[in-house]
Scaffold this motif. Structure first.
Motif, PDB file in Angstrom:
ATOM      1  N   THR A  25     -13.118  -1.756  -3.054  1.00 20.18           N
ATOM      2  CA  THR A  25     -13.408  -0.727  -2.061  1.00 20.18           C
ATOM      3  C   THR A  25     -12.510   0.481  -2.316  1.00 20.18           C
ATOM      4  O   THR A  25     -11.467   0.375  -2.957  1.00 20.18           O
ATOM      5  CB  THR A  25     -13.168  -1.234  -0.632  1.00 20.18           C
ATOM      6  N   TYR A  26     -12.914   1.632  -1.780  1.00 25.77           N
ATOM      7  CA  TYR A  26     -12.136   2.856  -1.952  1.00 25.77           C
ATOM      8  C   TYR A  26     -11.876   3.492  -0.600  1.00 25.77           C
ATOM      9  O   TYR A  26     -12.519   3.162   0.401  1.00 25.77           O
ATOM     10  CB  TYR A  26     -12.873   3.841  -2.874  1.00 25.77           C
ATOM     11  N   GLU A  27     -10.934   4.410  -0.580  1.00 25.59           N
ATOM     12  CA  GLU A  27     -10.690   5.213   0.617  1.00 25.59           C
ATOM     13  C   GLU A  27     -10.092   6.551   0.212  1.00 25.59           C
ATOM     14  O   GLU A  27      -9.474   6.670  -0.849  1.00 25.59           O
ATOM     15  CB  GLU A  27      -9.768   4.491   1.597  1.00 25.59           C
ATOM     16  N   TYR A  28     -10.307   7.542   1.065  1.00 21.39           N
ATOM     17  CA  TYR A  28      -9.716   8.853   0.840  1.00 21.39           C
ATOM     18  C   TYR A  28      -8.368   8.912   1.535  1.00 21.39           C
ATOM     19  O   TYR A  28      -8.193   8.377   2.635  1.00 21.39           O
ATOM     20  CB  TYR A  28     -10.645   9.954   1.346  1.00 21.39           C
ATOM     21  N   MET A  29      -7.417   9.574   0.892  1.00 19.27           N
ATOM     22  CA  MET A  29      -6.044   9.590   1.387  1.00 19.27           C
ATOM     23  C   MET A  29      -5.554  11.034   1.447  1.00 19.27           C
ATOM     24  O   MET A  29      -6.226  11.970   0.975  1.00 19.27           O
ATOM     25  CB  MET A  29      -5.133   8.762   0.481  1.00 19.27           C
ATOM     26  N   TYR A  34      -7.375   9.891  -3.353  1.00 17.43           N
ATOM     27  CA  TYR A  34      -8.366   8.818  -3.431  1.00 17.43           C
ATOM     28  C   TYR A  34      -7.680   7.568  -3.961  1.00 17.43           C
ATOM     29  O   TYR A  34      -6.804   7.648  -4.833  1.00 17.43           O
ATOM     30  CB  TYR A  34      -9.489   9.266  -4.372  1.00 17.43           C
ATOM     31  N   SER A  35      -8.084   6.425  -3.450  1.00 17.97           N
ATOM     32  CA  SER A  35      -7.574   5.152  -3.983  1.00 17.97           C
ATOM     33  C   SER A  35      -8.709   4.149  -4.085  1.00 17.97           C
ATOM     34  O   SER A  35      -9.674   4.185  -3.300  1.00 17.97           O
ATOM     35  CB  SER A  35      -6.453   4.595  -3.100  1.00 17.97           C
ATOM     36  N   TYR A  36      -8.568   3.264  -5.067  1.00 17.59           N
ATOM     37  CA  TYR A  36      -9.583   2.225  -5.270  1.00 17.59           C
ATOM     38  C   TYR A  36      -8.873   0.899  -5.473  1.00 17.59           C
ATOM     39  O   TYR A  36      -8.036   0.757  -6.368  1.00 17.59           O
ATOM     40  CB  TYR A  36     -10.457   2.546  -6.472  1.00 17.59           C
ATOM     41  N   THR A  90      -4.190  -1.362  -7.260  1.00 13.35           N
ATOM     42  CA  THR A  90      -4.920  -0.259  -6.633  1.00 13.35           C
ATOM     43  C   THR A  90      -4.674   1.012  -7.422  1.00 13.35           C
ATOM     44  O   THR A  90      -3.523   1.343  -7.739  1.00 13.35           O
ATOM     45  CB  THR A  90      -4.480  -0.055  -5.175  1.00 13.35           C
ATOM     46  N   LYS A  94       0.840  -1.197   0.000  1.00  9.89           N
ATOM     47  CA  LYS A  94       0.000   0.000   0.000  1.00  9.89           C
ATOM     48  C   LYS A  94       0.872   1.243   0.000  1.00  9.89           C
ATOM     49  O   LYS A  94       1.849   1.327   0.743  1.00  9.89           O
ATOM     50  CB  LYS A  94      -0.893  -0.011   1.237  1.00  9.89           C
TER      51      LYS A  94
END
Length: 457
Positions: A405-409, A397-399, A382, A200
């Protein structure tokens, strides 16, 4: 360029980092676990298994032993040269000794009968002296060489004592055996590195400016599938109205501007989001959603296929425009296309492609607007998206295609030259290639890894 965890120095680097209690590896009996890299929060990034004996000190001794052996070898060669020279000079000395005896005899004759001393005798004596004159410097050099040989012998005796002490300290391990232990550990390091193929994104550092050339927009790249000895660079200036690809044999040739070959593509490209993968160039054909696969080896188009429903010609570009609707990229898992469709309301679609046929293998719909993305890149399946192509950009942003699933970074990226028109990850170099306002730059990436043992995988 290599990321932080790639720059591993075997043996001593491991000991400096110490034991990582959070490691999940269960070491075999008789072995200890050392952490080889950690992130900013102290979490393990890579775990390496090393012998329980402190081979770091032994490695230092081995290095010292190797240096001493090289020194002795050099000295032996010097002594050999000196021996040859002294043998040659010895012949002169023998000749000189013979002539000295002749002179001594002549002097005795003169001493015994001074009254018979004539001009002839003086001339003969003068001739003998003239013959001896050139031999005097040779004799001096012979004396110097003899002194050097004596000094060399003394130094070799001292070195022999040091070598004996090192061998005693190393104990049962001779240098060859120690070297095998080192190679074994390096093999374990490589195995560890093989486990580091995916992780990651934690941090982006840089950039390093490789070169300043071309227009404000463009692309440059290497082939992540190439062998370690193949370091060719490909260069594609501008985002449209161009079909010329310039090839360089290495980064140093690229910096020096020494081209090895140019390719005239059959179609103009659109945007700057091309990729070289396993010897082929993949690019978006101008004013279409067609992806072209061009082989550098054959110099012709191998495949071309339309990316169904993909917007093109500035319908869904990145924030900077430039016909950047379709972004082609590669990572550890293969070849990808990033684009947007009307069906997904202009949001980004991720598609994995077959490198040979350019057929879509699988697709994922995200909820991130393509027009609001500055740039994007794939690492380990990703997608990471920046929120701008200008100063102050960050990975926002990552997916994950693995978990859908996604998340904000919030990972800053230093936009040194204020306008980013190309940003792509290279899995072989573990670095980001960027085109930053006419500057070709490289960013280093730090990845966080969770490593499993073979038993746990």
């Amino acid at each position: 360029m290599r990321a932080l965890f790639v720059v591993l120095k075997p043996l001593c680097f491991l000991a400096l980092l110490g034991y990582c209690p959070s490691a999940t590896i269960r070491p075999k009996e008789g072995w200890q676990v050392y952490s080889s890299a950690q992130d900013a929060d102290g979490r393990c990034i890579c775990t390496v298994v090393a012998p329980e004996q402190n081979l770091c000190s032994r490695d230092a001794k081995s290095r010292q032993l190797r240096q001493l052996l090289e020194k002795i070898q050099n000295m032996s060669q010097s002594i050999e040269v000196l021996n040859l020279r002294t043998q040659r000079d010895f012949q002169y000395v023998m000749k000189m000794e013979s002539q000295m005896k002749g002179l001594r005899s002549k002097f005795r004759q003169i001493e015994s009968n001074r009254r018979t001393l004539l001009t002839k005798n003086f001339q003969e004596l003068k001739g003998k002296m003239n013959e001896l004159q050139p031999l005097i410097p040779v004799l001096e050099q012979y004396k110097t060489d003899a002194t050097l040989i004596s000094q060399f012998k003394e130094e070799i005796r001292n070195l022999s004592l040091v070598l004996t002490a090192i061998q005693e300290e190393i104990g049962a391990y001779d240098y060859e055996e120690l070297q095998q232990r080192v190679l074994s550990l390096e093999g374990r390091l490589r195995n560890c590195m093989n486990k580091l193929t995916c992780g990651k994104l934690m941090k982006i550092t840089g950039p390093i400016t490789v070169k300043t050339s071309g227009t404000r927009f463009g692309a440059w790249m290497t082939d992540p599938q190439a062998s370690p000895k193949n370091n060719k660079v490909w260069y594609m200036d501008s985002y449209t109205n161009n079909k010329i690809v310039r090839e360089y044999k290495s980064v140093s040739d690229f910096v020096a501007g020494v081209e090895s070959r140019t390719y005239n593509l059959p179609f103009h490209w659109a945007g700057t989001n091309h990729v070289v993968y396993n010897g082929s160039l993949y690019y978006n054909k101008y004013q279409s959603n067609i992806i072209v696969r061009y082989s550098f080896e054959s110099g012709r188009v191998m495949t071309q296929r339309a990316l169904e429903s993909a917007g093109f010609h500035n319908v869904y570009p990145y924030t900077w425009g430039g016909f950047s609707d379709i972004d082609l990229m590669a990572d550890e898992l293969g070849l990808w296309a990033i684009y947007a469709t009307n069906q997904n309301a202009g949001n980004i679609v991720i598609s994995q492609l077959d490198p040979l046929t350019i057929q879509v293998l699988n697709s994922w719909n995200t909820e991130y607007s393509k027009r609001n993305a500055g740039e994007s890149f794939m690492i380990c399946g990703t997608l990471y998206i920046t929120n701008s192509h200008l100063t102050g950009a960050k990975v926002y942003y990552s997916y994950s295609t693995k978990t859908s699933t996604y998340e904000y970074m919030d990972i800053p990226i230093h936009n040194q030259y204020f306008h980013m028109s190309m940003l792509d990850y290279n899995a072989r170099d573990r670095a980001l290639y960027g085109w930053n306002n006419g500057h070709q730059v490289l960013f280093n990436v730090t990845l966080f890894h969770i490593i499993k043992t073979d038993d746990e995988s």
